[in-house]
Design a protein around this motif. Sequence first.
Motif, short mmCIF file in Angstrom:
data_model
loop_
_atom_site.label_atom_id
_atom_site.label_comp_id
_atom_site.label_asym_id
_atom_site.label_seq_id
_atom_site.Cartn_x
_atom_site.Cartn_y
_atom_site.Cartn_z
N THR A 149 0.83 -1.20 0.00
CA THR A 149 0.00 0.00 0.00
C THR A 149 0.87 1.25 0.00
OG1 THR A 149 -0.13 0.18 2.42
CG2 THR A 149 -1.77 -1.21 1.34
N GLU A 150 0.32 2.30 -0.58
CA GLU A 150 0.93 3.62 -0.52
C GLU A 150 -0.08 4.58 0.08
OE1 GLU A 150 3.69 5.08 -3.73
OE2 GLU A 150 2.57 3.56 -4.86
N MET A 151 0.36 5.35 1.07
CA MET A 151 -0.54 6.30 1.73
C MET A 151 0.14 7.66 1.85
SD MET A 151 -2.66 4.50 4.81
CE MET A 151 -3.67 6.01 4.90
N ARG A 152 -0.71 8.68 1.89
CA ARG A 152 -0.25 10.04 2.18
C ARG A 152 -1.00 10.52 3.41
NH1 ARG A 152 -0.45 15.25 -1.81
NH2 ARG A 152 -2.56 14.46 -2.14
N ARG A 153 -0.30 11.25 4.29
CA ARG A 153 -0.92 11.70 5.54
C ARG A 153 -0.85 13.21 5.67
NH1 ARG A 153 1.13 7.01 9.79
NH2 ARG A 153 -0.44 5.48 9.18
N ALA A 209 14.49 15.58 -1.33
CA ALA A 209 13.25 15.31 -2.04
C ALA A 209 13.45 15.36 -3.55
CB ALA A 209 12.19 16.32 -1.64
N THR A 210 12.93 14.34 -4.24
CA THR A 210 12.93 14.34 -5.70
C THR A 210 11.76 15.18 -6.19
OG1 THR A 210 11.49 12.41 -5.85
CG2 THR A 210 13.87 12.00 -5.67
N VAL A 211 11.65 15.34 -7.50
CA VAL A 211 10.54 16.08 -8.07
C VAL A 211 9.22 15.41 -7.72
CG1 VAL A 211 9.45 16.83 -10.23
CG2 VAL A 211 11.93 17.04 -9.94
N GLU A 212 9.19 14.07 -7.78
CA GLU A 212 7.97 13.32 -7.43
C GLU A 212 7.63 13.49 -5.95
OE1 GLU A 212 8.26 9.12 -8.00
OE2 GLU A 212 6.09 8.83 -7.96
N ASP A 213 8.64 13.41 -5.09
CA ASP A 213 8.41 13.63 -3.66
C ASP A 213 7.81 15.01 -3.42
OD1 ASP A 213 9.70 11.19 -3.17
OD2 ASP A 213 11.63 12.15 -2.81
N ALA A 214 8.40 16.00 -4.06
CA ALA A 214 7.96 17.38 -3.88
C ALA A 214 6.50 17.55 -4.27
CB ALA A 214 8.85 18.32 -4.69
N ALA A 215 6.09 16.90 -5.36
CA ALA A 215 4.71 17.00 -5.80
C ALA A 215 3.75 16.39 -4.78
CB ALA A 215 4.55 16.31 -7.15
N LEU A 217 4.20 16.18 -1.53
CA LEU A 217 4.20 16.88 -0.26
C LEU A 217 4.11 18.40 -0.40
CD1 LEU A 217 6.90 14.80 1.67
CD2 LEU A 217 4.41 14.71 1.93
N ASP A 218 3.87 18.90 -1.61
CA ASP A 218 3.82 20.35 -1.84
C ASP A 218 5.10 21.02 -1.35
OD1 ASP A 218 1.35 20.19 -3.00
OD2 ASP A 218 0.24 20.72 -1.18
N LEU A 219 6.24 20.45 -1.75
CA LEU A 219 7.55 20.96 -1.36
C LEU A 219 8.30 21.47 -2.57
CD1 LEU A 219 8.84 18.04 0.91
CD2 LEU A 219 8.06 20.26 1.72
N SER A 220 9.39 22.16 -2.30
CA SER A 220 10.33 22.48 -3.36
C SER A 220 11.29 21.30 -3.50
CB SER A 220 11.13 23.75 -3.01
OG SER A 220 10.29 24.85 -2.87
N PRO A 221 11.60 20.88 -4.73
CA PRO A 221 12.58 19.80 -4.89
C PRO A 221 13.90 20.16 -4.22
CG PRO A 221 11.46 20.23 -6.97
CD PRO A 221 11.05 21.33 -6.02
N GLY A 222 14.53 19.16 -3.62
CA GLY A 222 15.78 19.41 -2.93
C GLY A 222 15.63 19.63 -1.44
N PHE A 247 8.95 11.84 5.64
CA PHE A 247 8.38 13.01 6.30
C PHE A 247 9.08 14.28 5.82
CE2 PHE A 247 7.35 9.60 9.18
CZ PHE A 247 6.14 9.96 9.76
N ALA A 248 8.30 15.35 5.61
CA ALA A 248 8.89 16.65 5.30
C ALA A 248 9.58 17.15 6.56
CB ALA A 248 7.80 17.62 4.86
#
Length: 258
Positions: A149-153, A209-215, A217-222, A247-248
Amino acid sequence: MPVDSSALIEEDDGRVTALPLARGQGVAAWRQIADEIEADIAAGRLAPGAQLPTEAKLAARFAVNRHTVRRAIAVLAAKGLLRATQGRGTFVEAKPLAYPIGRRTRFTEIVTREGHEAGGELISAVETAADEHVASILRIAVGAPVLETEMRRFVDGTPVSFGTSFFPLPRFAGMAAALRDTGSITRALAACGVPDYMRAETRISARLATVEDAARLDLSPGRILLVVDGVNVDAAGVPIQATRAFFAADRVELRVAG
């Protein structure tokens, strides 16, 4: 040259009043705007969770183009002070959530105890075969069926983590449906006959964070992500979940219980 910071939040009778920047003094306009917003955040004039005016309104306020405003926002987002969300706007980041990790680690309980609203979203759930790594953690045969499973919190609607978990099958055949219904791993486990469980092992590392991670978590890549690998067991000590969560780092302060 300081500006009236309160004007960043409210407009006078709907009119847009230009605010002066120091010109010809060797400090770029985008840097002055970023410094003003950062000063407002530090002084509490822009509270955690506050939404900034749109790029167009900020550009009009400072008498600059939108590209200049966008660069200022990008710099502050990279520092973890602002969060730019596609389609929603730009917000001041909240203070990091204190997140203790111990024998009993429960996301919803932790978030609620801190006075916030917890949320969860099941991204995907597929049946697959356990590889050597997952099999060793769950103490099952290589190739045995598992539910991945994949989840976002979320905390107060802001994404703070996402992760992948593996549950042995057929014991947790109803896990996907329970996760969709509850958005909570604890409640989903209870629905599958595991009313209580314990953390047997936790390992913490970090990566960018990669580009996918950033998307996700609403983060800036890196930006820095905290990586938490964990193993949960039932009351009899049988492994029931192998998990890896990201986690961010600017939104969660991990605290390892003694």
